[in-house]
Write a protein that holds these residues in place. Structure first.
Motif, PDB file in Angstrom:
ATOM      1  N   LEU A   1       4.231 -45.487 -83.886  1.00  0.00           N
ATOM      2  CA  LEU A   1       3.673 -44.127 -83.832  1.00  0.00           C
ATOM      3  C   LEU A   1       2.585 -43.943 -84.894  1.00  0.00           C
ATOM      4  O   LEU A   1       1.577 -43.276 -84.647  1.00  0.00           O
ATOM      5  CB  LEU A   1       4.782 -43.095 -84.014  1.00  0.00           C
ATOM      6  N   MET A   2       2.786 -44.533 -86.056  1.00  0.00           N
ATOM      7  CA  MET A   2       1.792 -44.380 -87.113  1.00  0.00           C
ATOM      8  C   MET A   2       0.499 -45.130 -86.807  1.00  0.00           C
ATOM      9  O   MET A   2      -0.562 -44.783 -87.317  1.00  0.00           O
ATOM     10  CB  MET A   2       2.390 -44.819 -88.452  1.00  0.00           C
ATOM     11  N   GLU A   3       0.596 -46.153 -85.963  1.00  0.00           N
ATOM     12  CA  GLU A   3      -0.628 -46.813 -85.496  1.00  0.00           C
ATOM     13  C   GLU A   3      -1.394 -45.930 -84.518  1.00  0.00           C
ATOM     14  O   GLU A   3      -2.624 -45.972 -84.449  1.00  0.00           O
ATOM     15  CB  GLU A   3      -0.277 -48.155 -84.835  1.00  0.00           C
ATOM     16  N   LEU A   4      -0.658 -45.103 -83.771  1.00  0.00           N
ATOM     17  CA  LEU A   4      -1.276 -44.275 -82.737  1.00  0.00           C
ATOM     18  C   LEU A   4      -1.739 -42.917 -83.246  1.00  0.00           C
ATOM     19  O   LEU A   4      -2.715 -42.358 -82.728  1.00  0.00           O
ATOM     20  CB  LEU A   4      -0.272 -44.055 -81.594  1.00  0.00           C
ATOM     21  N   TYR A   5      -1.043 -42.362 -84.242  1.00  0.00           N
ATOM     22  CA  TYR A   5      -1.285 -40.978 -84.672  1.00  0.00           C
ATOM     23  C   TYR A   5      -1.777 -40.927 -86.114  1.00  0.00           C
ATOM     24  O   TYR A   5      -1.442 -41.785 -86.941  1.00  0.00           O
ATOM     25  CB  TYR A   5       0.001 -40.155 -84.543  1.00  0.00           C
ATOM     26  N   ASP A   6      -2.522 -39.871 -86.407  1.00  0.00           N
ATOM     27  CA  ASP A   6      -2.998 -39.657 -87.779  1.00  0.00           C
ATOM     28  C   ASP A   6      -1.847 -39.313 -88.716  1.00  0.00           C
ATOM     29  O   ASP A   6      -1.858 -39.691 -89.886  1.00  0.00           O
ATOM     30  CB  ASP A   6      -4.030 -38.516 -87.804  1.00  0.00           C
ATOM     31  N   ALA A   7      -0.876 -38.554 -88.208  1.00  0.00           N
ATOM     32  CA  ALA A   7       0.278 -38.164 -89.007  1.00  0.00           C
ATOM     33  C   ALA A   7       1.510 -38.147 -88.121  1.00  0.00           C
ATOM     34  O   ALA A   7       1.445 -37.786 -86.950  1.00  0.00           O
ATOM     35  CB  ALA A   7       0.063 -36.789 -89.641  1.00  0.00           C
ATOM     36  N   VAL A   8       2.631 -38.538 -88.721  1.00  0.00           N
ATOM     37  CA  VAL A   8       3.925 -38.486 -88.046  1.00  0.00           C
ATOM     38  C   VAL A   8       4.847 -37.623 -88.899  1.00  0.00           C
ATOM     39  O   VAL A   8       4.989 -37.855 -90.106  1.00  0.00           O
ATOM     40  CB  VAL A   8       4.531 -39.891 -87.859  1.00  0.00           C
ATOM     41  N   VAL A   9       5.446 -36.610 -88.267  1.00  0.00           N
ATOM     42  CA  VAL A   9       6.309 -35.667 -88.979  1.00  0.00           C
ATOM     43  C   VAL A   9       7.725 -35.788 -88.424  1.00  0.00           C
ATOM     44  O   VAL A   9       7.948 -35.591 -87.230  1.00  0.00           O
ATOM     45  CB  VAL A   9       5.806 -34.219 -88.824  1.00  0.00           C
ATOM     46  N   ILE A  69      -1.233 -35.745 -84.015  1.00  0.00           N
ATOM     47  CA  ILE A  69      -0.016 -35.601 -84.806  1.00  0.00           C
ATOM     48  C   ILE A  69       1.194 -35.760 -83.901  1.00  0.00           C
ATOM     49  O   ILE A  69       1.275 -35.127 -82.841  1.00  0.00           O
ATOM     50  CB  ILE A  69       0.017 -34.235 -85.522  1.00  0.00           C
ATOM     51  N   ALA A  70       2.128 -36.593 -84.325  1.00  0.00           N
ATOM     52  CA  ALA A  70       3.402 -36.756 -83.616  1.00  0.00           C
ATOM     53  C   ALA A  70       4.498 -36.080 -84.435  1.00  0.00           C
ATOM     54  O   ALA A  70       4.625 -36.333 -85.636  1.00  0.00           O
ATOM     55  CB  ALA A  70       3.731 -38.225 -83.415  1.00  0.00           C
ATOM     56  N   ASP A  99       2.031 -33.984 -80.218  1.00  0.00           N
ATOM     57  CA  ASP A  99       3.068 -34.427 -79.288  1.00  0.00           C
ATOM     58  C   ASP A  99       4.419 -34.283 -79.980  1.00  0.00           C
ATOM     59  O   ASP A  99       4.639 -34.822 -81.073  1.00  0.00           O
ATOM     60  CB  ASP A  99       2.854 -35.884 -78.873  1.00  0.00           C
ATOM     61  N   ILE A 100       5.349 -33.543 -79.346  1.00  0.00           N
ATOM     62  CA  ILE A 100       6.688 -33.329 -79.892  1.00  0.00           C
ATOM     63  C   ILE A 100       7.653 -34.212 -79.112  1.00  0.00           C
ATOM     64  O   ILE A 100       7.912 -33.973 -77.929  1.00  0.00           O
ATOM     65  CB  ILE A 100       7.095 -31.849 -79.785  1.00  0.00           C
ATOM     66  N   LEU A 101       8.173 -35.226 -79.779  1.00  0.00           N
ATOM     67  CA  LEU A 101       9.083 -36.176 -79.132  1.00  0.00           C
ATOM     68  C   LEU A 101      10.531 -35.787 -79.417  1.00  0.00           C
ATOM     69  O   LEU A 101      10.855 -35.329 -80.518  1.00  0.00           O
ATOM     70  CB  LEU A 101       8.841 -37.595 -79.646  1.00  0.00           C
ATOM     71  N   ASP A 102      11.387 -35.970 -78.417  1.00  0.00           N
ATOM     72  CA  ASP A 102      12.811 -35.706 -78.602  1.00  0.00           C
ATOM     73  C   ASP A 102      13.606 -36.718 -77.798  1.00  0.00           C
ATOM     74  O   ASP A 102      13.198 -37.099 -76.695  1.00  0.00           O
ATOM     75  CB  ASP A 102      13.164 -34.289 -78.152  1.00  0.00           C
ATOM     76  N   ARG A 103      14.746 -37.142 -78.350  1.00  0.00           N
ATOM     77  CA  ARG A 103      15.558 -38.116 -77.626  1.00  0.00           C
ATOM     78  C   ARG A 103      16.266 -37.511 -76.427  1.00  0.00           C
ATOM     79  O   ARG A 103      16.662 -38.224 -75.509  1.00  0.00           O
ATOM     80  CB  ARG A 103      16.579 -38.761 -78.561  1.00  0.00           C
ATOM     81  N   LEU A 104      16.433 -36.175 -76.407  1.00  0.00           N
ATOM     82  CA  LEU A 104      17.053 -35.509 -75.269  1.00  0.00           C
ATOM     83  C   LEU A 104      15.990 -35.055 -74.272  1.00  0.00           C
ATOM     84  O   LEU A 104      14.827 -34.826 -74.651  1.00  0.00           O
ATOM     85  CB  LEU A 104      17.873 -34.314 -75.732  1.00  0.00           C
ATOM     86  N   PRO A 105      16.357 -34.851 -73.013  1.00  0.00           N
ATOM     87  CA  PRO A 105      15.399 -34.331 -72.031  1.00  0.00           C
ATOM     88  C   PRO A 105      15.166 -32.829 -72.167  1.00  0.00           C
ATOM     89  O   PRO A 105      14.356 -32.276 -71.431  1.00  0.00           O
ATOM     90  CB  PRO A 105      16.069 -34.644 -70.683  1.00  0.00           C
ATOM     91  N   VAL A 106      15.885 -32.173 -73.064  1.00  0.00           N
ATOM     92  CA  VAL A 106      15.792 -30.716 -73.211  1.00  0.00           C
ATOM     93  C   VAL A 106      15.348 -30.380 -74.624  1.00  0.00           C
ATOM     94  O   VAL A 106      15.758 -31.022 -75.582  1.00  0.00           O
ATOM     95  CB  VAL A 106      17.141 -30.039 -72.895  1.00  0.00           C
ATOM     96  N   PRO A 107      14.485 -29.361 -74.779  1.00  0.00           N
ATOM     97  CA  PRO A 107      13.972 -29.013 -76.107  1.00  0.00           C
ATOM     98  C   PRO A 107      14.839 -27.987 -76.829  1.00  0.00           C
ATOM     99  O   PRO A 107      15.856 -27.527 -76.318  1.00  0.00           O
ATOM    100  CB  PRO A 107      12.607 -28.416 -75.774  1.00  0.00           C
ATOM    101  N   PHE A 108      14.399 -27.657 -78.027  1.00  0.00           N
ATOM    102  CA  PHE A 108      14.865 -26.535 -78.870  1.00  0.00           C
ATOM    103  C   PHE A 108      16.035 -26.877 -79.776  1.00  0.00           C
ATOM    104  O   PHE A 108      16.482 -26.038 -80.542  1.00  0.00           O
ATOM    105  CB  PHE A 108      15.162 -25.276 -78.047  1.00  0.00           C
TER     106      PHE A 108
END
Length: 432
Positions: A87-95, A4-5, A31-40
């Motif tokens: 991403l949808m080719e790589l992962y079962d679900a994209v959220v 899941i992405a 996998d949690i993707l973010d455009r910034l280098p910092v989370p939250f």
């Protein structure tokens, strides 16, 4: 194994990851993707810097991030570095948990004048978001107008009114602290098109205005409803009206006034080279609860206007979008087969941080129902290979911990941290 992405590392993203862990146990990789280098996300760049207790929820997200089956993938822009289709080719679900970080446009004549700012930009500026670090709002004038009667408008007014000493213990960035310390603002007018009984501010946050060192809230007693009807109101609104009634008792002599202008609909913004005034029409509430213009107009002086009228989710190429609602088009979180939205990207900018938790769990249940077994998609290794081929400088959660440590080490006085306000500085804080 389900792969899941999740796009977006704010509350909606981490609650979704936590929900997927509980739904699938060890048989999931998120996998949690973010455009910034910092989370939250919103916790770092949206919550007011003087509300540190609220920011404490990030410890819960950190606990999720440090588990073996959840990974932070920062400094990756979906739609630029990699597409949703890939991403949808790589992962079962994209959220999609991208939130609603863009200002809703202020559709008024003169809204493009210098000195008119959206709340996303202003809040991002004092919170050190890289997109808004260079904002330089005009704070030298004496009159600020804040359009809106929700908690964001309240945050903006409070931040404008505080003295430098009152930011002790906060994580407001130093450039904003210095600029606010030299501000000349003496009147902050909160424009609300409806009345006190329809105010969207919560009692706890409203009560903070009475504690300010150099500013005091001011309410016109004539705008308040009869106290006889308070017993029929829900408890929160009853408390809110109680605060407003106390604010209507008269001024005590503090130098800054935070004026609540109820029944006041902005209709135009005027100025020769920059904003100078807001033209306001008096309203009344009709039987349906809507604000109706009366035709009575007056000008409110303004050297700065901040519009706190709502937010929109940015579009992503290839993802259906509901333009009227300002979010991704979806049915209870389902956008397309195996593509979902959660949080503000699903429902628009409503609810509290905690509202995202049940939202995330509902999406995890939908993923379980829609994708009953292993599809054979590669997930994480495929993402790593593709980003590596494209030379994307991926930031891991370990990298974030190094950035975090550098921010903490650079803090001033009793501040919890001094945030980096540029992406290059964030990336440079890593020990490679």
């Amino acid at each position: 194994m389900r792969h899941i992405a999740v796009i977006g590392s704010g509350p909606a993203g981490y609650y979704t990851a936590e929900a997927c862990q509980k739904q699938f146990g060890d048989a999931v990789r998120v996998d949690i993707l973010d455009r910034l280098p910092v989370p939250f996300g919103l916790i770092r760049s949206g919550v007011a810097p003087d509300h540190q207790a609220i920011k404490g929820v990030s410890r819960r997200y950190e606990a999720v991030a440090l588990t073996d089956n959840v990974r932070f993938v920062g400094n990756v822009m979906v739609g630029v570095d990699i597409t949703v289709a890939e991403l949808m080719e790589l992962y079962d679900a994209v959220v999609l948990a991208t939130g609603a970080p863009s200002d809703r446009p202020l559709a008024l004549p003169g809204a493009d004048l210098p000195g008119v700012i959206g709340s996303a930009a202003f809040v991002g500026w004092y919170n050190g978001h890289p997109d808004h670090a260079g904002l330089a709002p005009p704070l030298g004038g004496t009159d600020a107008v804040v359009i809106g009667n929700g908690n964001v408008a309240l945050d903006v007014a409070r931040i404008l009114a505080k003295s430098r000493a009152e930011f002790s213990g906060s994580d407001i960035v130093s450039p904003a602290l210095d600029a606010l310390g030299g501000a000349g603002i003496r009147t902050i007018t909160l424009l609300g098109r409806r009345g006190p009984a329809q105010i969207a501010m919560t009692p706890k946050e409203l009560a903070e205005l009475a504690l300010l060192e150099r500013a005091e809230p001011v309410v016109d007693p004539a705008d308040l409803p009869s106290i006889a009807g308070d017993a029929e109101l829900e408890p929160g609104l009853r408390k809110t009206l109680g605060h407003l009634r106390r604010f209507s008792a008269g001024r005590s002599g503090k130098p800054i006034a935070i004026r609540f202008a109820f029944f006041s609909q902005p209709v135009a913004i005027e100025g020769s080279a920059r904003v100078e005034r807001v033209i306001v029409e008096r309203t009344r509430i009709d039987a349906s609860g809507a604000a109706i213009g009366t035709g009575e107009r007056h000008a409110v002086p303004a050297s700065l206007v901040i519009a706190c009228i709502g937010y929109r989710t940015p579009r992503i190429a290839g993802v259906p979008y509901d333009d009227a609602a300002g979010r991704f088009a979806n049915e209870e979180g389902r956008i397309l087969p195996r593509l979902y939205a959660v949080g503000w990207a699903r429902r628009g900018p409503s609810g509290t941080i905690g509202t995202n938790r049940p939202d995330g769990f509902a999406i995890a249940e939908k993923i379980a129902a829609d994708i009953p077994g292993d599809s054979g998609r590669v997930g994480r290794p495929g993402l790593d290979a593709l980003l590596g081929e494209r030379g994307i400088d991926v930031v891991t959660f370990r990298d974030w911990q190094q950035i975090d440590a550098a921010e903490v080490a650079a803090r001033r006085g009793d501040a919890p941290r001094e945030k980096f306000t540029s992406i290059p500085d964030m990336l440079g804080a890593r020990t490679l």
